[in-house]
Write an enzyme that holds these catalytic residues in place. Structure first.
Site, PDB file in Angstrom:
ATOM      1  N   HIS A  54     -98.424 -92.903   1.478  1.00  0.00           N
ATOM      2  CA  HIS A  54     -99.548 -92.801   0.526  1.00  0.00           C
ATOM      3  C   HIS A  54     -99.380 -93.815  -0.617  1.00  0.00           C
ATOM      4  O   HIS A  54     -99.481 -93.484  -1.796  1.00  0.00           O
ATOM      5  CB  HIS A  54     -99.677 -91.376  -0.020  1.00  0.00           C
ATOM      6  N   TYR A 319     -89.542 -87.359   0.427  1.00  0.00           N
ATOM      7  CA  TYR A 319     -90.166 -87.705  -0.854  1.00  0.00           C
ATOM      8  C   TYR A 319     -89.088 -88.113  -1.862  1.00  0.00           C
ATOM      9  O   TYR A 319     -89.284 -89.003  -2.680  1.00  0.00           O
ATOM     10  CB  TYR A 319     -90.997 -86.536  -1.399  1.00  0.00           C
TER      11      TYR A 319
HETATM   12  C1  HEM Z   1     -92.823 -85.613   8.578  1.00  0.00           C
HETATM   13  C2  HEM Z   1     -93.831 -85.425   7.742  1.00  0.00           C
HETATM   14  C3  HEM Z   1     -94.061 -86.224   6.484  1.00  0.00           C
HETATM   15  C4  HEM Z   1     -93.337 -87.232   5.927  1.00  0.00           C
HETATM   16  C5  HEM Z   1     -92.041 -87.838   6.433  1.00  0.00           C
HETATM   17  C6  HEM Z   1     -94.023 -87.638   4.711  1.00  0.00           C
HETATM   18  C7  HEM Z   1     -93.589 -88.636   3.855  1.00  0.00           C
HETATM   19  C8  HEM Z   1     -94.176 -88.970   2.665  1.00  0.00           C
HETATM   20  C9  HEM Z   1     -93.613 -89.857   1.675  1.00  0.00           C
HETATM   21  C10 HEM Z   1     -92.290 -90.595   1.808  1.00  0.00           C
HETATM   22  C11 HEM Z   1     -94.463 -89.893   0.621  1.00  0.00           C
HETATM   23  C12 HEM Z   1     -94.282 -90.656  -0.697  1.00  0.00           C
HETATM   24  C13 HEM Z   1     -93.632 -89.738  -1.742  1.00  0.00           C
HETATM   25  C14 HEM Z   1     -93.378 -90.370  -3.094  1.00  0.00           C
HETATM   26  O1  HEM Z   1     -92.887 -91.512  -3.161  1.00  0.00           O
HETATM   27  O2  HEM Z   1     -93.623 -89.713  -4.128  1.00  0.00           O
HETATM   28  C15 HEM Z   1     -95.584 -89.055   0.949  1.00  0.00           C
HETATM   29  C16 HEM Z   1     -96.674 -88.845   0.147  1.00  0.00           C
HETATM   30  C17 HEM Z   1     -97.660 -87.934   0.438  1.00  0.00           C
HETATM   31  N1  HEM Z   1     -97.753 -87.089   1.526  1.00  0.00           N
HETATM   32 FE1  HEM Z   1     -96.451 -86.965   3.021  1.00  0.00          FE
HETATM   33  N2  HEM Z   1     -95.144 -86.861   4.560  1.00  0.00           N
HETATM   34  C18 HEM Z   1     -95.198 -85.989   5.617  1.00  0.00           C
HETATM   35  C19 HEM Z   1     -96.134 -85.014   5.835  1.00  0.00           C
HETATM   36  C20 HEM Z   1     -97.195 -84.746   5.018  1.00  0.00           C
HETATM   37  C21 HEM Z   1     -98.099 -83.654   5.181  1.00  0.00           C
HETATM   38  C22 HEM Z   1     -98.027 -82.605   6.283  1.00  0.00           C
HETATM   39  C23 HEM Z   1     -98.992 -83.735   4.159  1.00  0.00           C
HETATM   40  C24 HEM Z   1    -100.122 -82.820   3.810  1.00  0.00           C
HETATM   41  C25 HEM Z   1    -100.160 -81.531   4.128  1.00  0.00           C
HETATM   42  C26 HEM Z   1     -98.642 -84.895   3.355  1.00  0.00           C
HETATM   43  C27 HEM Z   1     -99.308 -85.330   2.229  1.00  0.00           C
HETATM   44  C28 HEM Z   1     -98.878 -86.324   1.384  1.00  0.00           C
HETATM   45  C29 HEM Z   1     -99.574 -86.702   0.173  1.00  0.00           C
HETATM   46  C30 HEM Z   1    -100.875 -86.133  -0.351  1.00  0.00           C
HETATM   47  C31 HEM Z   1     -98.806 -87.707  -0.411  1.00  0.00           C
HETATM   48  C32 HEM Z   1     -99.111 -88.458  -1.695  1.00  0.00           C
HETATM   49  C33 HEM Z   1     -98.444 -87.760  -2.851  1.00  0.00           C
HETATM   50  C34 HEM Z   1     -98.644 -88.558  -4.104  1.00  0.00           C
HETATM   51  O3  HEM Z   1     -99.794 -88.905  -4.399  1.00  0.00           O
HETATM   52  O4  HEM Z   1     -97.636 -88.844  -4.756  1.00  0.00           O
HETATM   53  N3  HEM Z   1     -97.547 -85.475   3.901  1.00  0.00           N
HETATM   54  N4  HEM Z   1     -95.381 -88.496   2.191  1.00  0.00           N
END
Ligand code: HEM
Length: 330
Positions: A54, A319
């Site tokens: 994201h 994260y």
């Molecule tokens: C194996 C599953 C997943 C992995 C490895 C993953 C990984 C990541 C990573 C590395 C980030 C960046 C975090 C940061 O730097 O603050 C991120 C952001 C995000 N992820 Fe995931 N994610 C996964 C599943 C999901 C799921 C299931 C959802 C929703 C239900 C989701 C929603 C989001 C959202 C909305 C963000 C943005 C958060 C922000 O604006 O800081 N992710 N994800």
């Protein structure tokens, strides 16, 4: 128009080379948080200092007003009082220049600043389900997408993988049959995972949440998708807010016996009791208020707890790695 349809996978326009992954129609036997950080980098390239997932997004601010029903039924400080909120809307994937008109998941993350220095965090997607019942299935899909981008696998390999792992196909199928929303604030956002809350009688209740825009959904037409520039959502958001706040109802769907608790690829039946637990009001957007926040959805306040959904569980270390890297400018 991008047609690749799974979370993060659409961002696979690559201009660098990396070690080839072995193509297999079996999901890998294990998946670590570092594996995801690595495959995100392979798919989207290196972008120092930004989120590894994201990567493209915009901050917003507002407030949350809990409903009387939520206060009567649930025993959590989340519903004690009105609370300021810091939000971030985003495009799935590790590409900070993602095409916002793509048939791709978008994200909405919210931090609730509660009394006594308590915080509660949520981060959901515009799809009701995830691309896999566990991290392994999702990782296998991302690796196939990368192998295709490298010319080391074909769409037939991907098809075979999805046939062998049908749970990993559900999110992509949903995205293919739904147009993206016209604005960040005109989409439903789904929490996808199961959480637990304490009822006022002390019992634990499993629930899943959805954020529903009070003004309803508006979708991009196929014509608009073709003609829009890559970036239009942040501008539409700030223009929308000039007309006044945007409001969301926060719906909690309560589980019944037998509903799948730990599988984020499966949605619950629509007829489950759903409670409007309050209104999120978004008042301004832009700036850097959300930049230093790690929106880890496992960081919950008292009266709320997480399920053992393995996808939810792996989000914390993924994260944290992303957060640590971006704070160090990596
Ligand atoms: C194996 C599953 C997943 C992995 C490895 C993953 C990984 C990541 C990573 C590395 C980030 C960046 C975090 C940061 O730097 O603050 C991120 C952001 C995000 N992820 Fe995931 N994610 C996964 C599943 C999901 C799921 C299931 C959802 C929703 C239900 C989701 C929603 C989001 C959202 C909305 C963000 C943005 C958060 C922000 O604006 O800081 N992710 N994800």
């Amino acid at each position: 128009m991008q047609t690749t349809t799974t979370y993060i996978a659409l961002l696979s326009a690559l201009s660098f080379s990396a070690a080839a992954q072995q193509v297999s129609i079996q999901a890998p036997q294990s998946a670590t948080a570092n594996d995801f950080i690595e495959v995100f980098k392979q798919l989207s390239g290196e972008h120092p200092g930004v989120r590894k997932g994201h990567a493209k997004g915009v901050c917003a601010l507002g407030s949350f007003e809990p409903s009387a029903t939520a206060q009567a039924r649930f025993d959590t400080p989340l519903f004690s009082d009105q609370a300021p909120i810091t939000l971030r809307f985003s495009m799935g994937g590790g590409n900070p220049n993602a095409d916002e008109a793509a048939n791709a998941p978008r994200g909405m993350a919210v931090m609730f600043d509660l009394d006594n220095n308590r915080q509660h965090k949520i981060a959901g997607l515009t799809t009701p389900m995830f691309a896999g019942k566990n991290p392994e299935q999702f990782l296998g899909l991302l690796r196939i997408n990368y192998a295709i981008a490298q010319g080391e696998a074909t769409s037939a390999d991907r098809k075979a993988y999805l046939e062998a792992n049908p749970e990993a196909a559900r999110q992509g199928e949903w995205l293919q049959s739904h147009q993206p929303a016209a604005e960040y604030t005109s989409a439903n956002y789904f929490g996808i995972h199961t959480f637990y809350t304490t009822l006022t009688n002390g019992e634990l209740q499993a629930f899943r949440w959805t954020l529903v825009p009070k003004a309803g959904e508006t979708l991009l037409t196929e014509q608009e998708q073709k003609n829009l520039p890559k970036s239009f959502l942040a501008k539409r958001l700030s223009e929308r807010l000039k007309d006044g706040p945007v409001e969301y109802e926060w719906h909690w769907q309560l589980a019944k016996e037998g509903d799948p608790i730990n599988d984020p690829s499966q949605v619950w039946p629509k007829d489950r009791e759903t409670i409007n637990v309050g209104t999120l009001k978004i008042t301004e957007s832009g700036g850097e208020s959300c930049t230093p926040i790690n929106f880890d959805p496992n960081q919950v306040t008292d009266g709320i707890s997480t399920s053992q959904d393995p996808v939810l569980q792996i989000r914390s270390p993924a994260y944290a790695i992303s957060y640590g890297k971006r704070l160090q400018g990596q």
